[in-house]
Design an enzyme around this catalytic site. Structure first.
Site, mmCIF file in Angstrom:
data_model
loop_
_atom_site.group_PDB
_atom_site.id
_atom_site.type_symbol
_atom_site.label_atom_id
_atom_site.label_comp_id
_atom_site.label_asym_id
_atom_site.label_seq_id
_atom_site.Cartn_x
_atom_site.Cartn_y
_atom_site.Cartn_z
ATOM 1 C CE1 TYR A 62 -0.232 9.966 -0.567
ATOM 2 C CE2 TYR A 62 1.758 10.633 -1.720
ATOM 3 C CZ TYR A 62 0.694 10.934 -0.891
ATOM 4 O OH TYR A 62 0.568 12.203 -0.369
ATOM 5 N N GLY A 121 -2.787 -0.900 -2.666
ATOM 6 C CA GLY A 121 -3.676 0.142 -2.164
ATOM 7 C C GLY A 121 -3.017 1.501 -2.277
ATOM 8 C CB ILE A 161 -0.971 -0.031 1.214
ATOM 9 C CG1 ILE A 161 -1.964 1.133 1.171
ATOM 10 C CG2 ILE A 161 -0.232 -0.111 2.536
ATOM 11 C CD1 ILE A 161 -3.116 1.035 2.172
ATOM 12 C CB CYS A 162 1.262 4.096 0.845
ATOM 13 S SG CYS A 162 1.685 5.837 1.017
ATOM 14 C CB ALA A 163 5.640 4.768 -1.059
#
Length: 181
Positions: free
Chosen positions: A123, A149, A102-104
């Site tokens: 992200y 995500g 998720i994210c980075a």
């Protein structure tokens, strides 16, 4: 019982990591928090320290059904640099075992070539670092065994998707309802 290893590096995004740990445990999935540092305490990006159950070298990852990588900086950079984790991720991908990022953290997977030709999300600030995937710009994306995500604001959606993948849609709906989501 399904087993998930959540990898924690100094600088991890606390909400992304702990939302996954909390919701998966509510779903009765065994979750092991794993430090990739030389200490059982992982230091979050926003000053929240987490005592992990295990350190990387203590874990037999063949017993895990899924590896989860929370984002955050510099946590994602530390994940990307950890040679042991890189090998485990490649092994999981080769075996078709689940990987969540998720994210980075999807940049870690892209760096290993694991997103090549797949759909993924991340992200918005790190999209340029992902070259191999078709980015969907959706809160959560599953492409076969890889679940990605976007970030903190989608952490619940991400965790619920992990539950759905591991133990089914009914359990994911039950957990969502129990947290008034």
């Amino acid at each position: 019982m399904k087993k998930v290893s959540v990898m924690l590096a100094d600088g991890f995004e606390e909400v992304e990591a702990l939302t996954v740990v909390d919701l998966l445990r509510r779903a009765k999935i065994y979750v092991d928090t794993v430090s990739i540092t030389d200490d059982y305490t992982a230091h979050g990006a926003h000053g929240i320290n987490v005592q992990t159950e295990d350190m990387f070298d203590e874990v037999d990852f063949s017993e895990s059904d899924m590896i989860v990588l929370p984002g955050g900086m510099p946590g994602t950079t530390h994940l990307k640099e950890h040679e042991g984790l890189r090998k485990v991720l490649c092994d999981f991908a080769e075996e078709g075992k689940y990987i969540g990022a998720i994210c980075a953290a999807p940049t870690v997977l892209d760096d290993l070539g694991l997103l090549q030709g797949r759909r993924a999300t991340c992200y918005p600030g790190v999209e340029k670092q992902i070259q191999g995937a078709s980015l969907t710009h959706t809160p959560v994306m599953r492409d076969e065994n890889i679940i990605t995500g976007q970030g903190v604001g989608t952490a619940i959606d991400f965790a619920l998707k992990l539950i759905e993948v591991l133990v089914g849609d009914d359990k994911a709906k039950e957990i969502a309802e129990s947290i008034v989501y």
